[in-house]
Design a protein around this motif. Structure first.
Motif, PDB file in Angstrom:
ATOM      1  N   ASN A 146      79.451  47.901  25.103  1.00 54.03           N
ATOM      2  CA  ASN A 146      79.017  46.671  24.417  1.00 54.03           C
ATOM      3  C   ASN A 146      79.231  45.431  25.292  1.00 54.03           C
ATOM      4  O   ASN A 146      79.729  44.403  24.833  1.00 54.03           O
ATOM      5  CB  ASN A 146      79.770  46.503  23.093  1.00 54.03           C
ATOM      6  N   PHE A 147      78.843  45.541  26.562  1.00 53.10           N
ATOM      7  CA  PHE A 147      78.979  44.396  27.454  1.00 53.10           C
ATOM      8  C   PHE A 147      78.145  43.223  26.938  1.00 53.10           C
ATOM      9  O   PHE A 147      76.977  43.378  26.596  1.00 53.10           O
ATOM     10  CB  PHE A 147      78.529  44.777  28.862  1.00 53.10           C
ATOM     11  N   ASP A 148      78.760  42.053  26.867  1.00 55.80           N
ATOM     12  CA  ASP A 148      78.073  40.864  26.371  1.00 55.80           C
ATOM     13  C   ASP A 148      77.020  40.412  27.379  1.00 55.80           C
ATOM     14  O   ASP A 148      77.349  40.018  28.495  1.00 55.80           O
ATOM     15  CB  ASP A 148      79.069  39.724  26.136  1.00 55.80           C
ATOM     16  N   SER A 149      75.749  40.472  26.981  1.00 52.15           N
ATOM     17  CA  SER A 149      74.665  40.111  27.883  1.00 52.15           C
ATOM     18  C   SER A 149      73.594  39.320  27.151  1.00 52.15           C
ATOM     19  O   SER A 149      72.993  39.807  26.185  1.00 52.15           O
ATOM     20  CB  SER A 149      74.032  41.372  28.491  1.00 52.15           C
ATOM     21  N   ALA A 150      73.375  38.098  27.616  1.00 55.51           N
ATOM     22  CA  ALA A 150      72.274  37.308  27.067  1.00 55.51           C
ATOM     23  C   ALA A 150      70.938  37.830  27.585  1.00 55.51           C
ATOM     24  O   ALA A 150      69.928  37.807  26.887  1.00 55.51           O
ATOM     25  CB  ALA A 150      72.451  35.836  27.450  1.00 55.51           C
ATOM     26  N   ARG A 151      70.930  38.309  28.812  1.00 56.81           N
ATOM     27  CA  ARG A 151      69.690  38.769  29.439  1.00 56.81           C
ATOM     28  C   ARG A 151      69.106  39.994  28.729  1.00 56.81           C
ATOM     29  O   ARG A 151      67.884  40.161  28.665  1.00 56.81           O
ATOM     30  CB  ARG A 151      69.953  39.082  30.905  1.00 56.81           C
ATOM     31  N   LYS A 152      69.947  40.845  28.205  1.00 53.35           N
ATOM     32  CA  LYS A 152      69.481  42.059  27.544  1.00 53.35           C
ATOM     33  C   LYS A 152      69.628  41.979  26.028  1.00 53.35           C
ATOM     34  O   LYS A 152      69.701  43.004  25.351  1.00 53.35           O
ATOM     35  CB  LYS A 152      70.275  43.260  28.077  1.00 53.35           C
ATOM     36  N   ALA A 153      69.628  40.769  25.483  1.00 58.60           N
ATOM     37  CA  ALA A 153      69.819  40.592  24.042  1.00 58.60           C
ATOM     38  C   ALA A 153      68.746  41.292  23.220  1.00 58.60           C
ATOM     39  O   ALA A 153      69.036  41.859  22.160  1.00 58.60           O
ATOM     40  CB  ALA A 153      69.856  39.100  23.701  1.00 58.60           C
ATOM     41  N   THR A 154      67.506  41.276  23.691  1.00 53.66           N
ATOM     42  CA  THR A 154      66.424  41.917  22.936  1.00 53.66           C
ATOM     43  C   THR A 154      66.656  43.413  22.830  1.00 53.66           C
ATOM     44  O   THR A 154      66.495  44.009  21.755  1.00 53.66           O
ATOM     45  CB  THR A 154      65.066  41.644  23.598  1.00 53.66           C
ATOM     46  N   SER A 155      67.011  44.044  23.940  1.00 55.99           N
ATOM     47  CA  SER A 155      67.297  45.484  23.913  1.00 55.99           C
ATOM     48  C   SER A 155      68.449  45.803  22.977  1.00 55.99           C
ATOM     49  O   SER A 155      68.427  46.805  22.259  1.00 55.99           O
ATOM     50  CB  SER A 155      67.642  45.970  25.330  1.00 55.99           C
ATOM     51  N   ILE A 156      69.447  44.959  22.983  1.00 57.45           N
ATOM     52  CA  ILE A 156      70.605  45.156  22.107  1.00 57.45           C
ATOM     53  C   ILE A 156      70.205  45.033  20.645  1.00 57.45           C
ATOM     54  O   ILE A 156      70.591  45.844  19.801  1.00 57.45           O
ATOM     55  CB  ILE A 156      71.707  44.150  22.471  1.00 57.45           C
ATOM     56  N   GLU A 157      69.395  44.023  20.342  1.00 58.71           N
ATOM     57  CA  GLU A 157      68.948  43.820  18.959  1.00 58.71           C
ATOM     58  C   GLU A 157      68.097  44.981  18.453  1.00 58.71           C
ATOM     59  O   GLU A 157      68.055  45.269  17.255  1.00 58.71           O
ATOM     60  CB  GLU A 157      68.166  42.516  18.865  1.00 58.71           C
ATOM     61  N   LEU A 158      67.418  45.675  19.382  1.00 60.88           N
ATOM     62  CA  LEU A 158      66.568  46.805  19.011  1.00 60.88           C
ATOM     63  C   LEU A 158      67.346  48.117  18.920  1.00 60.88           C
ATOM     64  O   LEU A 158      66.756  49.176  18.711  1.00 60.88           O
ATOM     65  CB  LEU A 158      65.417  46.955  20.013  1.00 60.88           C
ATOM     66  N   GLY A 159      68.671  48.047  19.081  1.00 61.14           N
ATOM     67  CA  GLY A 159      69.494  49.232  18.885  1.00 61.14           C
ATOM     68  C   GLY A 159      70.136  49.802  20.129  1.00 61.14           C
ATOM     69  O   GLY A 159      70.801  50.838  20.055  1.00 61.14           O
ATOM     70  N   VAL A 162      74.492  47.437  26.444  1.00 59.74           N
ATOM     71  CA  VAL A 162      74.724  47.378  27.887  1.00 59.74           C
ATOM     72  C   VAL A 162      76.050  48.075  28.182  1.00 59.74           C
ATOM     73  O   VAL A 162      77.074  47.750  27.577  1.00 59.74           O
ATOM     74  CB  VAL A 162      74.754  45.928  28.403  1.00 59.74           C
ATOM     75  N   VAL A 163      76.003  49.040  29.086  1.00 63.64           N
ATOM     76  CA  VAL A 163      77.175  49.824  29.452  1.00 63.64           C
ATOM     77  C   VAL A 163      77.439  49.626  30.942  1.00 63.64           C
ATOM     78  O   VAL A 163      76.517  49.693  31.760  1.00 63.64           O
ATOM     79  CB  VAL A 163      76.945  51.324  29.169  1.00 63.64           C
ATOM     80  N   LEU A 164      78.689  49.386  31.307  1.00 61.42           N
ATOM     81  CA  LEU A 164      79.081  49.266  32.706  1.00 61.42           C
ATOM     82  C   LEU A 164      79.947  50.457  33.104  1.00 61.42           C
ATOM     83  O   LEU A 164      80.789  50.903  32.321  1.00 61.42           O
ATOM     84  CB  LEU A 164      79.854  47.973  32.952  1.00 61.42           C
ATOM     85  N   LEU A 165      79.737  50.953  34.308  1.00 62.15           N
ATOM     86  CA  LEU A 165      80.491  52.096  34.817  1.00 62.15           C
ATOM     87  C   LEU A 165      81.147  51.705  36.142  1.00 62.15           C
ATOM     88  O   LEU A 165      80.478  51.225  37.057  1.00 62.15           O
ATOM     89  CB  LEU A 165      79.562  53.293  35.028  1.00 62.15           C
ATOM     90  N   GLU A 166      82.449  51.924  36.254  1.00 56.38           N
ATOM     91  CA  GLU A 166      83.186  51.581  37.475  1.00 56.38           C
ATOM     92  C   GLU A 166      83.384  52.831  38.331  1.00 56.38           C
ATOM     93  O   GLU A 166      83.938  53.828  37.876  1.00 56.38           O
ATOM     94  CB  GLU A 166      84.556  50.983  37.126  1.00 56.38           C
ATOM     95  N   VAL A 167      82.936  52.753  39.603  1.00 60.58           N
ATOM     96  CA  VAL A 167      83.068  53.877  40.516  1.00 60.58           C
ATOM     97  C   VAL A 167      83.760  53.437  41.799  1.00 60.58           C
ATOM     98  O   VAL A 167      83.688  52.273  42.197  1.00 60.58           O
ATOM     99  CB  VAL A 167      81.700  54.504  40.861  1.00 60.58           C
ATOM    100  N   LYS A 168      84.424  54.391  42.437  1.00 61.25           N
ATOM    101  CA  LYS A 168      85.124  54.156  43.705  1.00 61.25           C
ATOM    102  C   LYS A 168      84.728  55.284  44.651  1.00 61.25           C
ATOM    103  O   LYS A 168      84.887  56.461  44.323  1.00 61.25           O
ATOM    104  CB  LYS A 168      86.633  54.153  43.459  1.00 61.25           C
ATOM    105  N   ILE A 169      84.193  54.917  45.821  1.00 50.60           N
ATOM    106  CA  ILE A 169      83.618  55.915  46.718  1.00 50.60           C
ATOM    107  C   ILE A 169      84.210  55.814  48.118  1.00 50.60           C
ATOM    108  O   ILE A 169      84.287  54.735  48.698  1.00 50.60           O
ATOM    109  CB  ILE A 169      82.083  55.756  46.787  1.00 50.60           C
ATOM    110  N   THR A 170      84.617  56.960  48.643  1.00 48.99           N
ATOM    111  CA  THR A 170      85.039  57.077  50.036  1.00 48.99           C
ATOM    112  C   THR A 170      84.048  58.017  50.716  1.00 48.99           C
ATOM    113  O   THR A 170      84.108  59.239  50.510  1.00 48.99           O
ATOM    114  CB  THR A 170      86.466  57.643  50.139  1.00 48.99           C
ATOM    115  N   ALA A 230      75.469  49.086  36.036  1.00 49.47           N
ATOM    116  CA  ALA A 230      75.070  48.697  34.675  1.00 49.47           C
ATOM    117  C   ALA A 230      73.915  49.554  34.159  1.00 49.47           C
ATOM    118  O   ALA A 230      72.970  49.859  34.894  1.00 49.47           O
ATOM    119  CB  ALA A 230      74.667  47.222  34.643  1.00 49.47           C
ATOM    120  N   TYR A 231      74.013  49.922  32.887  1.00 47.92           N
ATOM    121  CA  TYR A 231      72.960  50.693  32.214  1.00 47.92           C
ATOM    122  C   TYR A 231      72.593  49.989  30.908  1.00 47.92           C
ATOM    123  O   TYR A 231      73.426  49.317  30.300  1.00 47.92           O
ATOM    124  CB  TYR A 231      73.437  52.109  31.893  1.00 47.92           C
TER     125      TYR A 231
END
Length: 270
Positions: A146-159, A162-170, A230-231
């Motif tokens: 439930n990442f707070d996003s004004a840019r994706k507000a329409t997608s959020i309102e439609l159900g 926004v999901v963020l995933l943290e990765v660490k790569i070597t 971000a997804y």
């Protein structure tokens, strides 16, 4: 006649040395399998060994032209698909690209306004795995729901959400190439369909909130790299499935194959 014979022998000797030099380098390169498929993020993560002499490559025009693009894009791997079946790797610049026929995000317009519904929260994941062929070590640390996003507000309102995933790569040092966010795709239907991340369209909001976006990792650079992907799933679910996939390839000039690598894990609720 003697001068002619001497010139021919000299040219033959130069050609023989050139072919021997090029052959030693080209045999060690890895190129992706081409399976004819397509995708918005294809052509991103070819592989070739990182132990090549870059200075020698630059002095040989034929080799530079055949090197999966190493002189024109970071670590030389964007000119051909690395074999994550062409649609499975690449940059995340396309907003709402899908595999398997998923729909695009109708709410990616900058005219979206408002904030996401639900309570933003972080969930620990703690998943680690290694690509046995490329020797890349990947840690999946946590996720934000439930990442707070004004840019994706329409997608959020439609159900959606926004999901963020943290990765660490070597990255491994065996081959060159890129590890990109497009290798991590999300499914909101248990793995029937996967869609690409939408990090590029949300970088500004992510940085403002303190979540540094994931940047492409070049294996030649080594080190350890960490960031957020971000997804924007169309349908909000309790859990999501993430698939990491690095496609197949082969060593140039030989029949040696580099098999694909795939693994999946879940993003839990916060």
């Amino acid at each position: 006649m003697k001068r002619t014979n001497r010139a021919v022998l000299t040219a033959a000797a130069v050609l023989s040395c050139t072919l021997a030099f090029s052959g030693c380098s080209l045999i060690d390169q890895v190129v992706p399998d081409q399976d004819g498929t397509s995708g918005e993020q294809g052509g991103a993560d070819g592989q070739q060994p990182s132990g090549e002499d870059e200075a020698s490559q630059n002095s040989n025009g034929d080799e530079a032209a055949s090197d999966a693009g190493s002189s024109s894009s970071d670590a030389g791997t964007e000119s051909a698909d690395d074999g994550t079946t062409a649609s499975d790797t690449g940059t995340s610049g396309s907003d709402g690209g899908t595999t398997g026929g998923g729909t695009s995000d109708s709410g990616s317009s900058s005219s979206d306004s408002g904030q996401s519904s639900g309570s933003q929260g972080e969930a620990s994941i703690g998943k680690s795995f290694e690509d046995p062929e490329m020797e890349d070590k990947i840690e999946v640390l946590s996720a934000v729901r439930n990442f707070d996003s004004a840019r994706k507000a329409t997608s959020i309102e439609l159900g959606g959400e926004v999901v963020l995933l943290e990765v660490k790569i070597t990255p491994g040092q065996k081959y060159s190439g890129l590890i990109q966010s497009g290798a991590f795709k999300i499914s909101d239907d248990g793995g029937a369909e996967y869609r690409y991340d939408q990090t590029d369209g949300l970088k500004e909001e992510m940085r403002a909130a303190g979540y540094d976006p994931f940047e492409d990792v070049s294996r030649r650079d080594g080190g350890t790299h960490q960031g957020w992907i971000a997804y924007v799933p169309d349908e909000k679910k309790d859990t999501y499935t993430i698939r990491y996939e690095r496609g197949a390839g082969k060593v140039m000039g030989t029949d040696e194959k580099v098999p694909a690598f795939t693994t999946t894990f879940d993003i839990p609720s916060s």
